[in-house]
Write an enzyme that holds these catalytic residues in place. Structure first.
Site, PDB file in Angstrom:
ATOM      1  CG  ASN A 156      -1.617   1.321   1.341  1.00  0.00           C
ATOM      2  OD1 ASN A 156      -1.712   2.035   0.527  1.00  0.00           O
ATOM      3  ND2 ASN A 156      -2.114   1.307   2.599  1.00  0.00           N
ATOM      4  CE  LYS A 161       0.014   3.433   4.631  1.00  0.00           C
ATOM      5  NZ  LYS A 161       0.049   3.476   6.184  1.00  0.00           N
ATOM      6  CG  HIS A 193      -5.899   1.905   4.995  1.00  0.00           C
ATOM      7  ND1 HIS A 193      -5.288   3.013   5.713  1.00  0.00           N
ATOM      8  CD2 HIS A 193      -4.708   0.989   4.918  1.00  0.00           C
ATOM      9  CE1 HIS A 193      -4.124   2.712   6.164  1.00  0.00           C
ATOM     10  NE2 HIS A 193      -3.721   1.475   5.663  1.00  0.00           N
ATOM     11  CD  GLU A 208      -2.791   5.694   6.740  1.00  0.00           C
ATOM     12  OE1 GLU A 208      -2.811   5.722   5.361  1.00  0.00           O
ATOM     13  OE2 GLU A 208      -1.791   5.334   7.223  1.00  0.00           O
ATOM     14  N   GLY A 256       2.577   2.235  10.664  1.00  0.00           N
ATOM     15  CA  GLY A 256       3.484   3.324  10.615  1.00  0.00           C
ATOM     16  C   GLY A 256       4.059   3.884  11.869  1.00  0.00           C
ATOM     17  CB  SER A 316       4.920  -1.468  11.911  1.00  0.00           C
ATOM     18  OG  SER A 316       4.814  -0.351  12.140  1.00  0.00           O
TER      19      SER A 316
END
Ligand code: PGA
Length: 267
Positions: free
Chosen positions: A12, A14, A105, A107, A181, A221
Site C-alpha cells: 500500500n 498511500k 483502510h 487512514e 506506521g 509495521s
C-alpha cells in the site's frame, strides 16, 4: 500460514510515488522479482500486488498488465457514476485492469470520514464491478487497552461483510491502528489471535468454505525481520505493507519470505 491458501504480499503506497516514479518502480520490480515469472507454473509463489495512488495507476497498469504482479486501487466510491467530485467508480478501476481495491483502510476511516456503512457499500460495489475488495479492519490503542479489540473487529466485519453472499471473493487485512506506521508491530501471538477470531467469524456468519478460502493479511509495521514470525501463525496469509513496500529491496524480501513459507523452504 496454511499452505492451502496462496499468500498475498500487498504494498500500500498511500500518497507516495507519482506516475513516473511508480512506473519506474514496477519496471524494476518486474525485472528483479522471481514473482513475475510466468514460466514457473510448477513452483508455487506468493502473489504480489501493489496499490499506487489513483493517478499513478495507468503508468503501473501499462507495465504490469498481463504479468503475474497484480495492482489495485486504494479506495473507490460505491456509485457507478455521477456528481461525486474527487471519487473513483469501481468500474473505472476495473477498466485499468485492477484486480483489487482497498476498502476501509484506517487512514480513510480516521482522516476522511469513512465509516462502517460506507465500507459495506464499497464492498458490494467493488464485487459488482468484478474487483476483489480487500477490507481493512482493526482497533485503536485505546480500544485494545479497554479490552474492546474483538468487539470492534466484529462490528467492522459485520457492517462490511454481513450482507455478502457466500460466493463473494474478498480478502481481509487485520491492521491494528496502533501498529500502522509506528514501528510497533503486533506480536505474532496478538496477530494470530485476531486472525483466528476473524476466520471463526467468517465461518459462523458467512459459510465454512468462506472461512477456509479467504486470505487474512496482517498489516502494521511489517518489515523483512518480523514477517517470518508472523507467517508462522496458521491464520496469517500474507501482509498489507506500507512503509516497507516503498523500497524495492524490502518489498522483494517480503515477497520472497512468503514464497519460502509456501514452498516449505522455511517452516
Ligand atoms: P505500515 O502501513 O506498514 O507503514 O505500518 C501499513 C498499512 O497502512 O497498510
Amino acid at each position: 500460514m496454511n499452505r492451502t491458501r496462496i499468500p498475498l504480499v500487498a504494498g500500500n503506497w498511500k500518497m507516495n510515488k507519482g506516475p513516473a516514479e511508480a512506473g519506474a518502480f514496477v519496471r524494476d520490480l518486474l525485472e528483479s522479482s522471481t514473482h513475475a515469472e510466468t514460466s514457473a507454473a510448477a513452483s508455487p509463489r506468493a502473489e504480489v500486488a501493489v496499490f499506487p495512488p489513483p493517478v499513478s495507476l495507468p503508468a503501473v497498469a501499462e507495465v504490469l498488465k498481463g504479468t503475474p504482479i497484480a495492482y489495485g486501487g486504494q479506495n473507490c466510491h460505491w456509485k457507478s457514476k455521477g456528481a461525486f467530485t474527487g471519487e473513483t467508480a469501481p468500474a473505472f478501476l476495473a477498466e485499468l485492469g485492477c484486480r483489487y481495491v482497498l476498502v476501509g483502510h484506517s487512514e480513510r476511516r480516521n482522516l476522511f470520514g469513512e465509516n462502517d456503512e460506507t465500507c459495506g457499500k464499497k464492498m458490494a460495489a467493488a464485487l459488482a464491478a468484478g474487483i476483489e475488495p480487500l477490507l481493512c479492519c482493526g482497533e485503536t490503542l485505546s480500544e485494545r487497552e479497554s479490552g474492546l479489540t474483538f468487539k470492534v473487529v466484529e462490528r467492522q466485519l459485520r457492517a462490511a461483510l454481513g450482507g455478502l453472499p457466500a460466493a463473494a471473493q474478498f480478502t481481509v487485512a487485520y491492521e491494528p491502528v496502533w501498529a500502522i506506521g509506528t514501528g510497533r508491530t503486533a506480536t505474532p501471538a496478538q496477530a494470530g489471535e485476531a486472525h483466528a477470531f476473524i476466520r471463526q467469524w467468517l465461518g459462523a456468519n458467512l459459510a465454512p468454505e468462506v472461512a477456509t478460502r479467504t486470505r487474512l493479511l496482517y498489516g502494521g509495521s511489517v518489515k523483512p525481520d518480523n514477517f517470518g514470525d508472523l507467517l508462522k501463525q496458521p491464520d496469517v496469509d500474507g501482509a498489507l505493507i506500507g512503509g516497507a513496500s516503498l523500497e524495492l529491496a524490502s518489498f522483494s524480501a517480503l515477497a520472497d519470505s512468503a514464497t519460502s513459507y509456501l514452498t516449505g523452504l522455511i517452516s
